[in-house]
Design a protein around this motif. Structure first.
Motif, PDB file in Angstrom:
ATOM      1  N   GLU A  18       0.828  -1.198   0.000  1.00  0.00           N
ATOM      2  CA  GLU A  18       0.000   0.000   0.000  1.00  0.00           C
ATOM      3  C   GLU A  18       0.870   1.258   0.000  1.00  0.00           C
ATOM      4  O   GLU A  18       1.982   1.247   0.541  1.00  0.00           O
ATOM      5  CB  GLU A  18      -0.914   0.038   1.237  1.00  0.00           C
ATOM      6  N   SER A  19       0.333   2.312  -0.567  1.00  0.00           N
ATOM      7  CA  SER A  19       1.012   3.602  -0.550  1.00  0.00           C
ATOM      8  C   SER A  19      -0.036   4.698  -0.670  1.00  0.00           C
ATOM      9  O   SER A  19      -1.204   4.430  -0.968  1.00  0.00           O
ATOM     10  CB  SER A  19       2.024   3.702  -1.688  1.00  0.00           C
ATOM     11  N   GLY A  20       0.410   5.926  -0.427  1.00  0.00           N
ATOM     12  CA  GLY A  20      -0.475   7.066  -0.590  1.00  0.00           C
ATOM     13  C   GLY A  20      -1.022   7.649   0.688  1.00  0.00           C
ATOM     14  O   GLY A  20      -1.722   8.665   0.664  1.00  0.00           O
ATOM     15  N   GLY A  21      -0.712   7.012   1.804  1.00  0.00           N
ATOM     16  CA  GLY A  21      -1.180   7.553   3.071  1.00  0.00           C
ATOM     17  C   GLY A  21      -0.449   8.836   3.435  1.00  0.00           C
ATOM     18  O   GLY A  21       0.518   9.228   2.779  1.00  0.00           O
ATOM     19  N   GLY A  22      -0.929   9.492   4.475  1.00  0.00           N
ATOM     20  CA  GLY A  22      -0.285  10.715   4.920  1.00  0.00           C
ATOM     21  C   GLY A  22      -1.155  11.495   5.875  1.00  0.00           C
ATOM     22  O   GLY A  22      -2.138  10.976   6.411  1.00  0.00           O
ATOM     23  N   LEU A  23      -0.768  12.738   6.071  1.00  0.00           N
ATOM     24  CA  LEU A  23      -1.479  13.649   6.969  1.00  0.00           C
ATOM     25  C   LEU A  23      -2.303  14.630   6.135  1.00  0.00           C
ATOM     26  O   LEU A  23      -1.788  15.235   5.187  1.00  0.00           O
ATOM     27  CB  LEU A  23      -0.471  14.402   7.826  1.00  0.00           C
ATOM     28  N   VAL A  24      -3.574  14.763   6.485  1.00  0.00           N
ATOM     29  CA  VAL A  24      -4.461  15.641   5.722  1.00  0.00           C
ATOM     30  C   VAL A  24      -5.422  16.335   6.681  1.00  0.00           C
ATOM     31  O   VAL A  24      -5.735  15.797   7.752  1.00  0.00           O
ATOM     32  CB  VAL A  24      -5.221  14.832   4.644  1.00  0.00           C
ATOM     33  N   GLN A  25      -5.871  17.510   6.303  1.00  0.00           N
ATOM     34  CA  GLN A  25      -6.853  18.228   7.105  1.00  0.00           C
ATOM     35  C   GLN A  25      -8.254  17.652   6.858  1.00  0.00           C
ATOM     36  O   GLN A  25      -8.537  17.111   5.772  1.00  0.00           O
ATOM     37  CB  GLN A  25      -6.846  19.706   6.741  1.00  0.00           C
ATOM     38  N   ALA A  26      -9.087  17.773   7.848  1.00  0.00           N
ATOM     39  CA  ALA A  26     -10.476  17.340   7.684  1.00  0.00           C
ATOM     40  C   ALA A  26     -11.093  18.019   6.469  1.00  0.00           C
ATOM     41  O   ALA A  26     -10.875  19.213   6.239  1.00  0.00           O
ATOM     42  CB  ALA A  26     -11.278  17.670   8.937  1.00  0.00           C
ATOM     43  N   GLY A  27     -11.826  17.227   5.704  1.00  0.00           N
ATOM     44  CA  GLY A  27     -12.410  17.722   4.470  1.00  0.00           C
ATOM     45  C   GLY A  27     -11.545  17.490   3.251  1.00  0.00           C
ATOM     46  O   GLY A  27     -12.008  17.671   2.115  1.00  0.00           O
ATOM     47  N   GLY A  28     -10.315  17.094   3.482  1.00  0.00           N
ATOM     48  CA  GLY A  28      -9.395  16.860   2.386  1.00  0.00           C
ATOM     49  C   GLY A  28      -9.554  15.482   1.757  1.00  0.00           C
ATOM     50  O   GLY A  28     -10.453  14.715   2.131  1.00  0.00           O
ATOM     51  N   SER A  29      -8.648  15.182   0.841  1.00  0.00           N
ATOM     52  CA  SER A  29      -8.705  13.923   0.084  1.00  0.00           C
ATOM     53  C   SER A  29      -7.345  13.252   0.044  1.00  0.00           C
ATOM     54  O   SER A  29      -6.303  13.923   0.134  1.00  0.00           O
ATOM     55  CB  SER A  29      -9.165  14.189  -1.353  1.00  0.00           C
ATOM     56  N   LEU A  30      -7.385  11.946  -0.083  1.00  0.00           N
ATOM     57  CA  LEU A  30      -6.205  11.141  -0.323  1.00  0.00           C
ATOM     58  C   LEU A  30      -6.579  10.011  -1.268  1.00  0.00           C
ATOM     59  O   LEU A  30      -7.737   9.562  -1.286  1.00  0.00           O
ATOM     60  CB  LEU A  30      -5.654  10.543   0.975  1.00  0.00           C
ATOM     61  N   ARG A  31      -5.585   9.557  -1.995  1.00  0.00           N
ATOM     62  CA  ARG A  31      -5.795   8.388  -2.846  1.00  0.00           C
ATOM     63  C   ARG A  31      -4.767   7.332  -2.489  1.00  0.00           C
ATOM     64  O   ARG A  31      -3.561   7.558  -2.634  1.00  0.00           O
ATOM     65  CB  ARG A  31      -5.655   8.744  -4.327  1.00  0.00           C
ATOM     66  N   LEU A  32      -5.256   6.209  -2.001  1.00  0.00           N
ATOM     67  CA  LEU A  32      -4.381   5.096  -1.661  1.00  0.00           C
ATOM     68  C   LEU A  32      -4.252   4.154  -2.848  1.00  0.00           C
ATOM     69  O   LEU A  32      -5.204   3.984  -3.613  1.00  0.00           O
ATOM     70  CB  LEU A  32      -4.926   4.327  -0.462  1.00  0.00           C
ATOM     71  N   SER A  33      -3.079   3.560  -2.959  1.00  0.00           N
ATOM     72  CA  SER A  33      -2.844   2.545  -3.981  1.00  0.00           C
ATOM     73  C   SER A  33      -2.396   1.258  -3.314  1.00  0.00           C
ATOM     74  O   SER A  33      -1.753   1.288  -2.255  1.00  0.00           O
ATOM     75  CB  SER A  33      -1.772   3.009  -4.966  1.00  0.00           C
TER      76      SER A  33
ATOM     77  N   THR B 166      -0.803   1.336   5.288  1.00  0.00           N
ATOM     78  CA  THR B 166      -0.340   2.708   5.123  1.00  0.00           C
ATOM     79  C   THR B 166      -1.149   3.597   6.069  1.00  0.00           C
ATOM     80  O   THR B 166      -2.373   3.430   6.205  1.00  0.00           O
ATOM     81  CB  THR B 166      -0.469   3.180   3.656  1.00  0.00           C
ATOM     82  N   GLN B 167      -0.459   4.515   6.728  1.00  0.00           N
ATOM     83  CA  GLN B 167      -1.097   5.324   7.760  1.00  0.00           C
ATOM     84  C   GLN B 167      -1.799   6.532   7.156  1.00  0.00           C
ATOM     85  O   GLN B 167      -1.230   7.261   6.332  1.00  0.00           O
ATOM     86  CB  GLN B 167      -0.060   5.802   8.784  1.00  0.00           C
ATOM     87  N   VAL B 168      -3.023   6.741   7.582  1.00  0.00           N
ATOM     88  CA  VAL B 168      -3.794   7.928   7.214  1.00  0.00           C
ATOM     89  C   VAL B 168      -4.154   8.662   8.495  1.00  0.00           C
ATOM     90  O   VAL B 168      -4.744   8.077   9.408  1.00  0.00           O
ATOM     91  CB  VAL B 168      -5.068   7.550   6.445  1.00  0.00           C
ATOM     92  N   THR B 169      -3.776   9.933   8.558  1.00  0.00           N
ATOM     93  CA  THR B 169      -4.086  10.759   9.723  1.00  0.00           C
ATOM     94  C   THR B 169      -4.845  11.992   9.264  1.00  0.00           C
ATOM     95  O   THR B 169      -4.368  12.715   8.381  1.00  0.00           O
ATOM     96  CB  THR B 169      -2.811  11.173  10.466  1.00  0.00           C
ATOM     97  N   VAL B 170      -6.007  12.203   9.848  1.00  0.00           N
ATOM     98  CA  VAL B 170      -6.853  13.336   9.481  1.00  0.00           C
ATOM     99  C   VAL B 170      -6.950  14.266  10.674  1.00  0.00           C
ATOM    100  O   VAL B 170      -7.460  13.882  11.731  1.00  0.00           O
ATOM    101  CB  VAL B 170      -8.247  12.879   9.050  1.00  0.00           C
ATOM    102  N   ASN B 171      -6.463  15.484  10.499  1.00  0.00           N
ATOM    103  CA  ASN B 171      -6.516  16.486  11.558  1.00  0.00           C
ATOM    104  C   ASN B 171      -7.802  17.286  11.488  1.00  0.00           C
ATOM    105  O   ASN B 171      -8.276  17.624  10.409  1.00  0.00           O
ATOM    106  CB  ASN B 171      -5.324  17.437  11.449  1.00  0.00           C
TER     107      ASN B 171
END
Length: 119
Positions: free
Chosen positions: A6-21, A113-118
């Motif tokens: 897996e890849s594509g995780g990360g830190l994002v603000q609430a309301g944002g978007s991410l795309r994991l692969s 993969t870690q996803v963190t939403v602030n």
């Protein structure tokens, strides 16, 4: 055997978007149903969504329905998870997994993969 990364995780603000692969190797994923799961600290792993081997059908947990989209590209041996309108409660480690047709158990898993939403 199928290896999943897996890849594509990360830190994002609430309301944002991410795309994991989820990139597979070892075997073609076209013979398998694919799923995404997540596990937050102190919680059990939970189902997020899944897609059939040919992409004809998708299934979502109620908590992500309308915000997340699973897709696959069998030619690239990759599965994707588009996550929109992210919420702090989406914070977790996300895992992809494969399941044989006509079986219920997911048999191969990625490392996550870690996803963190602030907020």
């Amino acid at each position: 055997q199928v290896q999943l990364v897996e890849s594509g995780g990360g830190l994002v603000q609430a309301g944002g978007s991410l795309r994991l692969s989820c990139a597979a190797s070892g075997r073609t994923i076209s013979a398998y149903h694919m799923g995404w799961f997540r596990q937050a600290p102190g919680k059990e792993r939970e189902f997020v969504c899944s897609i059939t081997w040919n992409g004809d059908s998708t299934y979502y947990a109620d908590s992500v329905k309308g915000r997340f989209t699973i897709s696959r590209d069998n030619a690239k041996n990759t599965v994707y998870l588009q996550m929109n309108s992210l919420k702090p409660e989406d914070t977790a480690t996300y895992y992809c997994a494969v399941r044989r047709l006509r079986q219920n158990e997911y048999i191969y898993w990625g490392q996550g993969t870690q996803v963190t939403v602030n907020s």
